[in-house]
Design a protein around this motif. Sequence first.
Motif, PDB file in Angstrom:
ATOM      1  N   SER A  25       0.848  -1.192   0.000  1.00 34.13           N
ATOM      2  CA  SER A  25       0.000   0.000   0.000  1.00 34.13           C
ATOM      3  C   SER A  25       0.880   1.236   0.000  1.00 34.13           C
ATOM      4  N   GLY A  26       0.267   2.361  -0.322  1.00 39.06           N
ATOM      5  CA  GLY A  26       1.018   3.603  -0.376  1.00 39.06           C
ATOM      6  C   GLY A  26       1.133   4.095  -1.793  1.00 39.06           C
ATOM      7  N   ARG A  27       2.319   4.423  -2.195  1.00 39.28           N
ATOM      8  CA  ARG A  27       2.554   4.953  -3.535  1.00 39.28           C
ATOM      9  C   ARG A  27       2.127   3.947  -4.595  1.00 39.28           C
ATOM     10  N   ALA A  28       1.458   4.420  -5.614  1.00 34.88           N
ATOM     11  CA  ALA A  28       0.990   3.534  -6.679  1.00 34.88           C
ATOM     12  C   ALA A  28       2.180   2.894  -7.384  1.00 34.88           C
ATOM     13  N   VAL A  29       2.055   1.609  -7.609  1.00 37.42           N
ATOM     14  CA  VAL A  29       3.108   0.844  -8.264  1.00 37.42           C
ATOM     15  C   VAL A  29       2.501   0.112  -9.440  1.00 37.42           C
ATOM     16  N   SER A  30       3.012   0.345 -10.637  1.00 37.48           N
ATOM     17  CA  SER A  30       2.437  -0.300 -11.814  1.00 37.48           C
ATOM     18  C   SER A  30       3.300  -1.459 -12.312  1.00 37.48           C
ATOM     19  N   THR A  31       4.600  -1.308 -12.281  1.00 36.45           N
ATOM     20  CA  THR A  31       5.502  -2.403 -12.656  1.00 36.45           C
ATOM     21  C   THR A  31       6.464  -2.627 -11.508  1.00 36.45           C
ATOM     22  N   TYR A  32       6.762  -3.879 -11.216  1.00 36.40           N
ATOM     23  CA  TYR A  32       7.531  -4.165 -10.012  1.00 36.40           C
ATOM     24  C   TYR A  32       8.087  -5.579 -10.039  1.00 36.40           C
ATOM     25  N   THR A  33       8.946  -5.828  -9.091  1.00 38.26           N
ATOM     26  CA  THR A  33       9.356  -7.181  -8.722  1.00 38.26           C
ATOM     27  C   THR A  33       9.047  -7.326  -7.240  1.00 38.26           C
ATOM     28  N   GLU A  46      18.106 -14.903   3.092  1.00 35.73           N
ATOM     29  CA  GLU A  46      18.298 -15.603   1.830  1.00 35.73           C
ATOM     30  C   GLU A  46      17.075 -15.508   0.929  1.00 35.73           C
ATOM     31  N   PHE A  47      17.335 -15.532  -0.347  1.00 36.89           N
ATOM     32  CA  PHE A  47      16.286 -15.452  -1.355  1.00 36.89           C
ATOM     33  C   PHE A  47      15.456 -16.722  -1.351  1.00 36.89           C
ATOM     34  N   VAL A  48      14.140 -16.535  -1.502  1.00 39.48           N
ATOM     35  CA  VAL A  48      13.232 -17.681  -1.591  1.00 39.48           C
ATOM     36  C   VAL A  48      12.575 -17.723  -2.972  1.00 39.48           C
ATOM     37  N   ALA A  49      11.900 -16.645  -3.337  1.00 33.98           N
ATOM     38  CA  ALA A  49      11.186 -16.609  -4.615  1.00 33.98           C
ATOM     39  C   ALA A  49      10.877 -15.165  -4.961  1.00 33.98           C
ATOM     40  N   ALA A  50      10.614 -14.904  -6.237  1.00 37.85           N
ATOM     41  CA  ALA A  50      10.241 -13.568  -6.678  1.00 37.85           C
ATOM     42  C   ALA A  50       9.382 -13.665  -7.921  1.00 37.85           C
ATOM     43  N   ILE A  51       8.640 -12.607  -8.144  1.00 33.25           N
ATOM     44  CA  ILE A  51       7.777 -12.543  -9.320  1.00 33.25           C
ATOM     45  C   ILE A  51       7.740 -11.105  -9.812  1.00 33.25           C
ATOM     46  N   ARG A  52       7.738 -10.956 -11.127  1.00 34.47           N
ATOM     47  CA  ARG A  52       7.623  -9.621 -11.714  1.00 34.47           C
ATOM     48  C   ARG A  52       6.167  -9.355 -12.094  1.00 34.47           C
ATOM     49  N   SER A  53       5.838  -8.090 -12.241  1.00 34.52           N
ATOM     50  CA  SER A  53       4.479  -7.718 -12.615  1.00 34.52           C
ATOM     51  C   SER A  53       4.109  -8.315 -13.970  1.00 34.52           C
ATOM     52  N   GLY A  54       5.119  -8.596 -14.798  1.00 35.96           N
ATOM     53  CA  GLY A  54       4.858  -9.222 -16.092  1.00 35.96           C
ATOM     54  C   GLY A  54       4.612 -10.712 -16.002  1.00 35.96           C
ATOM     55  N   SER A  70       2.834 -16.187  -6.493  1.00 35.18           N
ATOM     56  CA  SER A  70       1.851 -15.647  -7.416  1.00 35.18           C
ATOM     57  C   SER A  70       1.520 -14.225  -6.988  1.00 35.18           C
ATOM     58  N   THR A  71       0.833 -13.516  -7.861  1.00 33.96           N
ATOM     59  CA  THR A  71       0.530 -12.127  -7.578  1.00 33.96           C
ATOM     60  C   THR A  71      -0.863 -11.761  -8.055  1.00 33.96           C
ATOM     61  N   ASP A  72      -1.412 -10.762  -7.444  1.00 29.09           N
ATOM     62  CA  ASP A  72      -2.682 -10.185  -7.860  1.00 29.09           C
ATOM     63  C   ASP A  72      -2.368  -8.753  -8.250  1.00 29.09           C
ATOM     64  N   ASN A  73      -2.154  -8.531  -9.527  1.00 36.37           N
ATOM     65  CA  ASN A  73      -1.720  -7.209  -9.977  1.00 36.37           C
ATOM     66  C   ASN A  73      -2.698  -6.100  -9.605  1.00 36.37           C
ATOM     67  N   ALA A  74      -3.985  -6.429  -9.619  1.00 36.06           N
ATOM     68  CA  ALA A  74      -4.987  -5.411  -9.334  1.00 36.06           C
ATOM     69  C   ALA A  74      -4.825  -4.850  -7.924  1.00 36.06           C
ATOM     70  N   LYS A  75      -4.390  -5.700  -6.995  1.00 37.13           N
ATOM     71  CA  LYS A  75      -4.285  -5.271  -5.605  1.00 37.13           C
ATOM     72  C   LYS A  75      -2.836  -5.104  -5.172  1.00 37.13           C
ATOM     73  N   VAL A  76      -1.906  -5.387  -6.071  1.00 35.07           N
ATOM     74  CA  VAL A  76      -0.481  -5.400  -5.722  1.00 35.07           C
ATOM     75  C   VAL A  76      -0.277  -6.245  -4.465  1.00 35.07           C
ATOM     76  N   MET A  77      -0.633  -7.478  -4.582  1.00 36.30           N
ATOM     77  CA  MET A  77      -0.408  -8.444  -3.518  1.00 36.30           C
ATOM     78  C   MET A  77       0.416  -9.593  -4.074  1.00 36.30           C
ATOM     79  N   VAL A  78       1.185 -10.201  -3.214  1.00 36.52           N
ATOM     80  CA  VAL A  78       1.963 -11.361  -3.603  1.00 36.52           C
ATOM     81  C   VAL A  78       1.711 -12.467  -2.598  1.00 36.52           C
ATOM     82  N   TYR A  79       1.661 -13.689  -3.090  1.00 38.42           N
ATOM     83  CA  TYR A  79       1.388 -14.851  -2.268  1.00 38.42           C
ATOM     84  C   TYR A  79       2.531 -15.850  -2.402  1.00 38.42           C
TER      85      TYR A  79
END
Length: 123
Positions: A25-33, A46-54, A70-79
């Motif tokens: 939440s906060g500043r709008a984010v359109s593309t991200y990792t 240590e790194f576990v996993a990552a996902i890009r907005s694409g 996984s991600t929900d781009n509409a809500k900028v959430m990651v699972y």
Amino acid sequence: QVQLVESGGGLVQAGGSLRLSCAASGRAVSTYTMGWFRQTPGKEREFVAAIRSGGSTGYADSVKGRFTISTDNAKVMVYLQMNSLKPEDTAVYYCTLGSSSAIMSRRSSYSYRGQGTQVTVSA
């Protein structure tokens, strides 16, 4: 500023499953990792996993085939769906947010980090 809030941690027996969530939440984010890192006392995060907005994803070798990000781009959430959990997965799990060009496995690539959620896997 961006705030990240994790949820879903807890205690589970070996072989069980947990699903972590992270809301940005906060500043709008359109593309991200967005990524997940974990840390145990006395060890580096240590790194576990990552996902890009694409949609592209990356995983640490230790969790491949067991964890799914996984991600929900509409809500900028990651699972992070964690299956077949092992005692060595016990750690504090942190959600992170970086630019769309962030190097997934590099901690310094991410500009924001949540407070963390504890995952404990009993033998």
